[in-house]
Design an enzyme around this catalytic site. Structure first.
Site, PDB file in Angstrom:
ATOM      1  N   LYS A   1      -3.478  -9.388   0.747  1.00 21.01           N
ATOM      2  CA  LYS A   1      -4.339  -8.211   0.569  1.00 21.01           C
ATOM      3  C   LYS A   1      -5.393  -8.477  -0.500  1.00 21.01           C
ATOM      4  CE  LYS A   1      -3.517  -4.565  -2.003  1.00 21.01           C
ATOM      5  NZ  LYS A   1      -3.238  -3.283  -2.661  1.00 21.01           N
TER       6      LYS A   1
ATOM      7  N   LYS B   1      -7.176  -5.786  -6.700  1.00 18.45           N
ATOM      8  CA  LYS B   1      -7.886  -5.899  -7.972  1.00 18.45           C
ATOM      9  C   LYS B   1      -7.024  -6.493  -9.073  1.00 18.45           C
ATOM     10  CE  LYS B   1      -7.742  -0.943  -8.579  1.00 18.45           C
ATOM     11  NZ  LYS B   1      -6.360  -0.633  -8.961  1.00 18.45           N
TER      12      LYS B   1
ATOM     13  N   LYS C   1      17.707 -11.110  -8.710  1.00 21.78           N
ATOM     14  CA  LYS C   1      18.934 -10.323  -8.729  1.00 21.78           C
ATOM     15  C   LYS C   1      19.297  -9.809 -10.129  1.00 21.78           C
ATOM     16  CE  LYS C   1      20.937 -11.868  -4.550  1.00 21.78           C
ATOM     17  NZ  LYS C   1      19.892 -12.823  -4.169  1.00 21.78           N
TER      18      LYS C   1
HETATM   19  P1  ATP Z   1      -3.601  -3.314  -7.507  1.00 19.86           P
HETATM   20  O1  ATP Z   1      -4.012  -4.683  -7.161  1.00 19.86           O
HETATM   21  O2  ATP Z   1      -3.698  -2.973  -8.960  1.00 19.86           O
HETATM   22  O3  ATP Z   1      -2.346  -2.858  -6.843  1.00 19.86           O
HETATM   23  P2  ATP Z   1      -5.318  -2.235  -5.553  1.00 19.86           P
HETATM   24  O4  ATP Z   1      -6.542  -3.037  -5.413  1.00 19.86           O
HETATM   25  O5  ATP Z   1      -4.270  -2.335  -4.501  1.00 19.86           O
HETATM   26  O6  ATP Z   1      -4.724  -2.430  -6.968  1.00 19.86           O
HETATM   27  P3  ATP Z   1      -5.045   0.572  -5.956  1.00 19.86           P
HETATM   28  O7  ATP Z   1      -5.459   1.282  -7.170  1.00 19.86           O
HETATM   29  O8  ATP Z   1      -3.580   0.322  -5.746  1.00 19.86           O
HETATM   30  O9  ATP Z   1      -5.817  -0.770  -5.749  1.00 19.86           O
HETATM   31  O10 ATP Z   1      -5.597   1.293  -4.702  1.00 19.86           O
HETATM   32  C1  ATP Z   1      -6.581   2.279  -4.614  1.00 19.86           C
HETATM   33  C2  ATP Z   1      -6.708   2.639  -3.173  1.00 19.86           C
HETATM   34  O11 ATP Z   1      -7.365   1.571  -2.484  1.00 19.86           O
HETATM   35  C3  ATP Z   1      -5.354   2.837  -2.472  1.00 19.86           C
HETATM   36  O12 ATP Z   1      -5.425   3.920  -1.580  1.00 19.86           O
HETATM   37  C4  ATP Z   1      -5.134   1.548  -1.758  1.00 19.86           C
HETATM   38  O13 ATP Z   1      -4.281   1.684  -0.643  1.00 19.86           O
HETATM   39  C5  ATP Z   1      -6.570   1.167  -1.372  1.00 19.86           C
HETATM   40  N1  ATP Z   1      -6.689  -0.265  -1.226  1.00 19.86           N
HETATM   41  C6  ATP Z   1      -6.408  -1.183  -2.164  1.00 19.86           C
HETATM   42  N2  ATP Z   1      -6.615  -2.429  -1.698  1.00 19.86           N
HETATM   43  C7  ATP Z   1      -7.043  -2.270  -0.419  1.00 19.86           C
HETATM   44  C8  ATP Z   1      -7.411  -3.189   0.600  1.00 19.86           C
HETATM   45  N3  ATP Z   1      -7.371  -4.492   0.396  1.00 19.86           N
HETATM   46  N4  ATP Z   1      -7.793  -2.694   1.788  1.00 19.86           N
HETATM   47  C9  ATP Z   1      -7.840  -1.372   2.000  1.00 19.86           C
HETATM   48  N5  ATP Z   1      -7.504  -0.440   1.085  1.00 19.86           N
HETATM   49  C10 ATP Z   1      -7.100  -0.884  -0.117  1.00 19.86           C
END
Ligand code: ATP
Ligand code: LTN
Length: 335
Positions: A201, A204, A120
């Protein structure tokens, strides 16, 4: 009908199998549908702390991955967000048309704030303004190219919805200036989950024993073989009660380009061990060719020319939209 398709990945870490199956693998298809703009969201990567050298390396990697996935730089415009100044300039204008209330409701912002222990008392928080305003810049990325379609994974659709709200609001006030985009989510592979915790999820910036695209194939195989499964022994898609098995089924289906039902039918009667072995074979076969192409692109530095050419093309298009917006809001045009 020829469409304008735009998407980006932020160079915040080593790309995972989630990025590959959710987005990368499918990018070449966009070239048959219309005009793709595919970029590296390096300005967005600065919204969380990152080492400068790591940011540079990650950016090169994403450019190489785009090419390794099969994008043809003569058909797709591949560029760095930071080499097109119109993104930052439009951001300064558009931040006035997005509301703090709607930005604070974004799941990504709430998740990151929670992870940083901020609830908050935002006034005392050491959290950058950039992560809060993230969707404003993302909306600018999208509208600058008059994008029709934005292919993204599950986690980003909320930001595209906010972009649509912004387009409505802006056009309502100034006339038909911005094109209305639409998110496009894959039926299979839109949300690949962590192998060690299938309720989270695969990400990265928050890796949990996940598969990285640059991992050795032997490591990838090992990670799949030791993925968390569930009690029972039936290979069945049931995200609620069998999240581990369901995630592995999604990985297989997305790798093979088949539906979940087809994957389930393929594995009917399989034991978990053989089930995982088949999945490891499929993923390794797909990634082996991809990794070879990636290595070659890094060695030849092919990405350098591609990024220069991409910046030139992207600047031309983005500057036209920026000019249109500046005129609409009443900024003097001295040309
Ligand atoms: P961060 O962990 O830094 O948020 P990220 O792994 O989610 O990174 P992004 O750069 O945000 O990666 O995403 C690049 C693309 O990959 C986006 O369109 C995101 O929706 C897709 N993406 C990321 N993680 C997944 C996942 N686990 N499954 C399917 N698509 C994914
Ligand atoms: N927020 C996205 C990266 C991104 C993006 C965009 C995707 C920045 N700008 C515009 C599609 C369209 C992410 O975290 N994957």
């Amino acid at each position: 009908m020829s469409e304008i398709i735009l998407t980006g990945i932020k160079p915040t870490g080593k790309l995972t199998l989630g990025n590959y199956l959710g987005v990368l693998k499918h990018l070449p298809e966009t070239m048959n549908r219309g005009k793709p703009y595919i970029f590296i969201a390096d300005l967005h990567a600065l919204t969380l702390p990152i080492d400068p050298e790591e940011l540079r390396q990650n950016s090169i990697d994403i450019a190489a991955f785009y090419l390794a996935a099969g994008l043809d730089p003569n058909k797709a415009t591949i560029f760095l967000q930071s080499s097109v100044p119109a993104h930052a300039e439009l951001n300064t204008i558009m931040q006035n048309y997005m509301y703090m209330g709607e930005l604070s409701r974004m799941t990504q912002f709430k998740d990151i704030s929670a992870k940083m222990g901020i609830s908050k008392n935002a006034a005392d928080a050491h959290i950058g303004l950039g992560i809060f305003a993230y969707p404003v810049l993302m909306a600018c990325d999208i509208v600058l190219y008059d994008s029709d379609i934005v292919p993204v994974g599950d986690d980003q659709t909320q930001h595209v919805e906010l972009c649509r709200d912004l387009v409505n609001r802006f056009n309502h006030r100034y006339g038909d200036i911005l094109k209305m985009p639409k998110a496009e989510k894959r039926k299979v592979g839109a949300r690949i989950m962590s192998l060690s915790d299938p309720t989270k999820k695969m990400s990265k910036s928050d890796p949990k024993g996940d598969i990285f695209l640059k991992d050795d194939l032997s490591v990838i195989r090992k990670k799949i073989m030791s993925a968390v499964t569930d009690s029972g022994n039936e290979v069945k898609y049931d995200m609620e009660n069998k999240p581990g098995v369901s995630n592995l089924l999604s990985i297989y289906a997305a790798t093979k380009g088949i539906s979940i039902e087809e994957a389930e039918a393929h594995f009917a009667g399989y034991r978990y061990g053989d089930f995982k072995k088949d999945i490891a074979d499929a993923v390794c076969e797909d990634l082996a060719a991809f990794q070879e192409r990636y290595k070659h692109i890094i060695e030849t530095k092919e990405y350098e020319k591609v990024l220069h050419q991409g910046a030139e093309q992207a600047n031309k298009v983005a500057n036209q939209t920026l000019k249109r917006v500046k005129q609409a809001v009443g900024l003097l045009d001295l040309d």
